[in-house]
Design a protein around this motif. Structure first.
Motif, PDB file in Angstrom:
ATOM      1  N   SER A 218       0.825  -1.215   0.000  1.00  0.00           N
ATOM      2  CA  SER A 218       0.000   0.000   0.000  1.00  0.00           C
ATOM      3  C   SER A 218       0.857   1.261   0.000  1.00  0.00           C
ATOM      4  O   SER A 218       0.486   2.267  -0.625  1.00  0.00           O
ATOM      5  N   ARG A 219       1.989   1.226   0.688  1.00  0.00           N
ATOM      6  CA  ARG A 219       2.883   2.395   0.699  1.00  0.00           C
ATOM      7  C   ARG A 219       3.331   2.734  -0.718  1.00  0.00           C
ATOM      8  O   ARG A 219       3.346   3.903  -1.115  1.00  0.00           O
ATOM      9  N   ALA A 220       3.710   1.716  -1.480  1.00  0.00           N
ATOM     10  CA  ALA A 220       4.167   1.941  -2.849  1.00  0.00           C
ATOM     11  C   ALA A 220       3.031   2.433  -3.733  1.00  0.00           C
ATOM     12  O   ALA A 220       3.224   3.332  -4.559  1.00  0.00           O
ATOM     13  N   GLU A 281       8.622  22.328 -10.166  1.00  0.00           N
ATOM     14  CA  GLU A 281       8.135  21.958  -8.839  1.00  0.00           C
ATOM     15  C   GLU A 281       7.394  20.623  -8.882  1.00  0.00           C
ATOM     16  O   GLU A 281       7.540  19.778  -7.984  1.00  0.00           O
ATOM     17  N   LEU A 282       6.610  20.413  -9.919  1.00  0.00           N
ATOM     18  CA  LEU A 282       5.875  19.161 -10.064  1.00  0.00           C
ATOM     19  C   LEU A 282       6.827  17.988 -10.300  1.00  0.00           C
ATOM     20  O   LEU A 282       6.599  16.882  -9.796  1.00  0.00           O
ATOM     21  N   ARG A 283       7.902  18.235 -11.043  1.00  0.00           N
ATOM     22  CA  ARG A 283       8.929  17.207 -11.207  1.00  0.00           C
ATOM     23  C   ARG A 283       9.503  16.826  -9.853  1.00  0.00           C
ATOM     24  O   ARG A 283       9.705  15.634  -9.563  1.00  0.00           O
ATOM     25  N   GLN A 284       9.799  17.804  -9.038  1.00  0.00           N
ATOM     26  CA  GLN A 284      10.357  17.533  -7.718  1.00  0.00           C
ATOM     27  C   GLN A 284       9.380  16.732  -6.859  1.00  0.00           C
ATOM     28  O   GLN A 284       9.782  15.829  -6.114  1.00  0.00           O
ATOM     29  N   GLN A 285       8.092  17.060  -6.965  1.00  0.00           N
ATOM     30  CA  GLN A 285       7.078  16.303  -6.229  1.00  0.00           C
ATOM     31  C   GLN A 285       7.037  14.850  -6.688  1.00  0.00           C
ATOM     32  O   GLN A 285       6.897  13.927  -5.873  1.00  0.00           O
ATOM     33  N   ALA A 286       7.164  14.640  -7.996  1.00  0.00           N
ATOM     34  CA  ALA A 286       7.150  13.282  -8.536  1.00  0.00           C
ATOM     35  C   ALA A 286       8.331  12.474  -8.022  1.00  0.00           C
ATOM     36  O   ALA A 286       8.186  11.314  -7.602  1.00  0.00           O
ATOM     37  N   LEU A 287       9.520  13.069  -8.028  1.00  0.00           N
ATOM     38  CA  LEU A 287      10.714  12.364  -7.563  1.00  0.00           C
ATOM     39  C   LEU A 287      10.654  12.102  -6.058  1.00  0.00           C
ATOM     40  O   LEU A 287      11.104  11.049  -5.586  1.00  0.00           O
ATOM     41  N   ALA A 288      10.091  13.037  -5.317  1.00  0.00           N
ATOM     42  CA  ALA A 288       9.944  12.831  -3.878  1.00  0.00           C
ATOM     43  C   ALA A 288       8.990  11.674  -3.596  1.00  0.00           C
ATOM     44  O   ALA A 288       9.219  10.880  -2.661  1.00  0.00           O
ATOM     45  N   ALA A 289       7.940  11.557  -4.393  1.00  0.00           N
ATOM     46  CA  ALA A 289       7.005  10.444  -4.224  1.00  0.00           C
ATOM     47  C   ALA A 289       7.701   9.111  -4.481  1.00  0.00           C
ATOM     48  O   ALA A 289       7.485   8.133  -3.756  1.00  0.00           O
ATOM     49  N   LEU A 290       8.554   9.060  -5.494  1.00  0.00           N
ATOM     50  CA  LEU A 290       9.302   7.833  -5.759  1.00  0.00           C
ATOM     51  C   LEU A 290      10.213   7.481  -4.601  1.00  0.00           C
ATOM     52  O   LEU A 290      10.368   6.311  -4.225  1.00  0.00           O
ATOM     53  N   ASP A 292       9.662   8.087  -1.585  1.00  0.00           N
ATOM     54  CA  ASP A 292       8.813   7.621  -0.478  1.00  0.00           C
ATOM     55  C   ASP A 292       8.247   6.219  -0.723  1.00  0.00           C
ATOM     56  O   ASP A 292       7.655   5.628   0.177  1.00  0.00           O
ATOM     57  N   SER A 293       8.390   5.703  -1.934  1.00  0.00           N
ATOM     58  CA  SER A 293       7.691   4.479  -2.319  1.00  0.00           C
ATOM     59  C   SER A 293       8.233   3.227  -1.651  1.00  0.00           C
ATOM     60  O   SER A 293       7.515   2.221  -1.530  1.00  0.00           O
ATOM     61  N   GLY A 294       9.500   3.259  -1.249  1.00  0.00           N
ATOM     62  CA  GLY A 294      10.104   2.060  -0.709  1.00  0.00           C
ATOM     63  C   GLY A 294      10.520   1.057  -1.764  1.00  0.00           C
ATOM     64  O   GLY A 294      11.024  -0.023  -1.437  1.00  0.00           O
ATOM     65  N   LEU A 295      10.327   1.383  -3.031  1.00  0.00           N
ATOM     66  CA  LEU A 295      10.696   0.481  -4.125  1.00  0.00           C
ATOM     67  C   LEU A 295      12.187   0.620  -4.424  1.00  0.00           C
ATOM     68  O   LEU A 295      12.749   1.715  -4.353  1.00  0.00           O
ATOM     69  N   GLU A 296      12.808  -0.486  -4.776  1.00  0.00           N
ATOM     70  CA  GLU A 296      14.260  -0.489  -4.935  1.00  0.00           C
ATOM     71  C   GLU A 296      14.738   0.163  -6.228  1.00  0.00           C
ATOM     72  O   GLU A 296      15.787   0.798  -6.256  1.00  0.00           O
ATOM     73  N   ASP A 297      13.999  -0.032  -7.310  1.00  0.00           N
ATOM     74  CA  ASP A 297      14.478   0.454  -8.605  1.00  0.00           C
ATOM     75  C   ASP A 297      13.383   1.238  -9.325  1.00  0.00           C
ATOM     76  O   ASP A 297      12.506   0.663  -9.964  1.00  0.00           O
ATOM     77  N   THR A 298      13.438   2.544  -9.188  1.00  0.00           N
ATOM     78  CA  THR A 298      12.462   3.417  -9.852  1.00  0.00           C
ATOM     79  C   THR A 298      13.155   4.316 -10.874  1.00  0.00           C
ATOM     80  O   THR A 298      12.672   5.407 -11.183  1.00  0.00           O
ATOM     81  N   ARG A 299      14.281   3.849 -11.402  1.00  0.00           N
ATOM     82  CA  ARG A 299      15.054   4.689 -12.318  1.00  0.00           C
ATOM     83  C   ARG A 299      14.281   5.046 -13.576  1.00  0.00           C
ATOM     84  O   ARG A 299      14.358   6.186 -14.056  1.00  0.00           O
ATOM     85  N   ALA A 300      13.539   4.104 -14.143  1.00  0.00           N
ATOM     86  CA  ALA A 300      12.785   4.403 -15.360  1.00  0.00           C
ATOM     87  C   ALA A 300      11.707   5.448 -15.087  1.00  0.00           C
ATOM     88  O   ALA A 300      11.509   6.381 -15.870  1.00  0.00           O
ATOM     89  N   LEU A 301      11.017   5.309 -13.964  1.00  0.00           N
ATOM     90  CA  LEU A 301       9.986   6.290 -13.613  1.00  0.00           C
ATOM     91  C   LEU A 301      10.596   7.670 -13.374  1.00  0.00           C
ATOM     92  O   LEU A 301      10.047   8.691 -13.804  1.00  0.00           O
ATOM     93  N   ALA A 302      11.740   7.715 -12.693  1.00  0.00           N
ATOM     94  CA  ALA A 302      12.402   9.002 -12.445  1.00  0.00           C
ATOM     95  C   ALA A 302      12.854   9.643 -13.747  1.00  0.00           C
ATOM     96  O   ALA A 302      12.687  10.855 -13.952  1.00  0.00           O
TER      97      ALA A 302
END
Length: 313
Positions: A218-220, A281-290, A292-302
């Motif tokens: 659920s966190r992710a 600012e929205l980019r920064q919010q997106a990266l901050a959410a990633l 917070d996700s606890g996921l190990e590999d979010t490089r593609a999303l970032a």
């Protein structure tokens, strides 16, 4: 952001190489699944393929596949990988159908899309209307294949997410607000609400559909939802910027049409420089959410968040 930096340092990530591979998978699947005239009658297949193939950034499919990759377990799961590919194609079909209908004379009345004549210019208004209808139906057909490969619970979740994002609470509702707002001065809250529905809902759903093709905690899921909402709005802010700073050849669609139609945009409301700051600012919010996700590999999303903000078309 430390986790992202450590992961990137351990294994350099190339968005260009990754996107090329994933786009190839999506293009091949779309070409296979979108009916040609051998299956669709009276020229309908030709119009459908014209609307979908050989054009577009494929951002929504890439978001689906990037989210699936971020939550994928170490144990291979061919059924869920197939579900993700089907979801990637389905969301692109919904996006394509929306463009076909939005470009028609009763909506935005545009003649250029993805660097070529719009579908109604090429095939007539009735042909465009039917092509859009057929693409929308095909999207949900792709999400519900026969057989046991894709679990029924995943099929249901994908259909619900896509239907919600495309309907009155998402894309269609946002378009209704857009049409009703011509010549009106909207507040920033009203403009944000319109764009979260019209553009952001389908982008956010793309991320959540990828996450639904797996067992994300659920966190992710919460973090990916916030990531999707941020880049969904960022995409529209940048779209508004490009409408006044880029030419039609670069955009592949008619530049300056929002101002010509007296539509409210972020640039008309905030100005060009403040709109650029808001996108960042929205980019920064997106990266901050990633982060917070606890996921190990979010490089593609970032990397896709960066691409959304820095795109030139």
């Amino acid at each position: 952001m430390r986790r992202l930096e450590q992961t990137a340092a351990a294994a350099p990530f190339s968005l260009e190489a990754w996107s090329c591979l994933q786009r190839g998978r999506v293009e091949q699947a779309l070409s296979h699944w979108v009916a040609g005239d051998g299956l669709a009658p009276a020229g309908l297949g030709e119009a459908m393929r014209y609307a979908v193939l050989d054009g577009g950034k494929r951002l929504r499919p890439l978001l689906v596949l990037a989210a699936r990759a971020a939550i994928a377990d170490e144990v291979p799961s061919p059924g869920l990988d197939e579900a993700a590919l089907r979801a990637a194609c389905a969301v692109e079909l919904i996006h394509a159908y929306s463009l076909v209908h939005d470009d028609m004379p009763c909506m935005d009345n545009d003649v250029l899309r993805r660097g070529k004549p719009t579908v109604h210019v090429q095939f007539g208004e009735a042909g465009a209307l039917l092509a859009g209808d057929a693409l929308q139906a095909l999207a949900f057909e792709l999400l519900t294949p026969g057989g046991p490969t894709v679990p029924a619970r995943v099929q249901a979740a994908l259909c619900r997410l896509l239907a919600h994002a495309a309907g009155h609470a998402g894309m269609a509702g946002g378009q209704a607000i857009d049409l009703a707002s011509v010549g009106r001065a909207l507040s920033e809250d009203e403009l944000r609400h319109m764009h979260r529905l019209k553009t952001g809902a389908l982008l956010q759903a793309s991320v959540l559909m990828g996450a639904a093709c797996g067992d994300a905690p659920s966190r992710a899921l919460d973090a990916l939802g916030r990531y999707g909402a941020a880049i969904g709005l960022a995409f529209q802010v940048v779209d508004d910027i490009l409408d006044v700073t880029a030419d039609s050849a670069t955009l592949g669609k008619t530049a300056g049409k929002d101002a010509a139609a007296d539509k409210p945009t972020y640039v008309s409301l905030l100005g060009l420089e403040q709109s650029r700051e808001h996108a960042w600012e929205l980019r920064q919010q997106a990266l901050a959410a990633l982060d917070d996700s606890g996921l190990e590999d979010t490089r593609a999303l970032a990397a896709l968040a960066d691409a959304v903000v820095h795109r030139a078309s």
